[in-house]
Design a protein around this motif. Sequence first.
Motif, PDB file in Angstrom:
ATOM      1  N   THR A  56       0.837  -1.197   0.000  1.00  0.00           N
ATOM      2  CA  THR A  56       0.000   0.000   0.000  1.00  0.00           C
ATOM      3  C   THR A  56       0.871   1.247   0.000  1.00  0.00           C
ATOM      4  O   THR A  56       1.111   1.858   1.048  1.00  0.00           O
ATOM      5  N   THR A 104      -2.161   3.594  -4.057  1.00  0.00           N
ATOM      6  CA  THR A 104      -3.440   3.985  -3.464  1.00  0.00           C
ATOM      7  C   THR A 104      -4.152   5.007  -4.324  1.00  0.00           C
ATOM      8  O   THR A 104      -5.362   4.918  -4.550  1.00  0.00           O
ATOM      9  N   PRO A 148      -7.582  -1.363   1.407  1.00  0.00           N
ATOM     10  CA  PRO A 148      -7.261  -0.083   2.048  1.00  0.00           C
ATOM     11  C   PRO A 148      -7.402  -0.073   3.559  1.00  0.00           C
ATOM     12  O   PRO A 148      -7.116   0.943   4.187  1.00  0.00           O
TER      13      PRO A 148
END
Length: 316
Positions: free
Chosen positions: A166, A171, A220
């Motif tokens: 991430t 993202t 996420p």
Amino acid sequence: MQAIQRTWSNSKVRVNGKTRQMQWRDMFDIAVKWRRIADPDQPVLWLDQMPARSLSRGFNNHINLIRGQIINIRYLAYFDKILNFIKDRILVYHGAYNPRGLLEVRQALENVDKVEDLLPIMKVIRNNKILTPRNSMIIDQDVCSDGVYLCYLRVGNMLFSVETQTTEERTQQYQSEIESIYKDLTAKGKALMLSTELGDADAVCNLILSLVYYFCNLMPLSRGSSVVAYSVVMGALMASGKEVIGRIPKGKLVDFEAMTTHSPDSFSKTAKNWMNLKSLPLWYQSLPSVAETFQTTRTMIEVLNTDSTSHCPKKS
């Protein structure tokens, strides 16, 4: 689910005393808040809202499939699918960087029946990581974002795992894709309310599942991405006039199905086979509001711990 359904139907949210247009994160955040209440001991955080210092370094979600002699049976149903995908990507790698040895590698892969058999072939790939690419569905068909890494490391003490990295760039790519899908979904959702065409309902369903497909690949949240994603699916489908009658097959997982499927269209077809969608019954509109019925944290915890077995059909 009903909270998500009611909120998305209205397309408005109230934040800090002000009303504004609902965004995709608002819809997912409803499920996130309920997930936090369901298990307060396990913090559920949006990774891109972590301190800048942590975000700049990147946050890796790591799932071990095989570690030494230990096999994670939760993901056992996906071993063959992942193995076949790795074999395909190895052929792509050798086709680009070792074309003369492609035939030899192809023949060697025909004898690969389990993860351990990949050892001699994977030695030529230095970092022993294979990336699952994700093409953009709406923004730009030629844009390819990082999917998940299928890692095969440590020859002496075998480690076979799935990893998502991430980073800020990754993202942003995924969020741009999700925002575009959500914008299209909102427009088609409003049109569906004024239409009786079956094709419109199917298009809305595909967009909902595409939204969740990219959400699962982005991962996420610090934990609970799968249950949050499926709750959003069910709530958004209820807002479009459909309810999920079917159940997820034994051994299958929503997030892994998305991560091991090459496109949102393929994921949508598989998920719709599971869900067995039906039109919402008329009495559903008379159900009380979730916010009005469960006004305190206590009542929310109580309903989350209610045994609903007697109210659920034994067969889907």
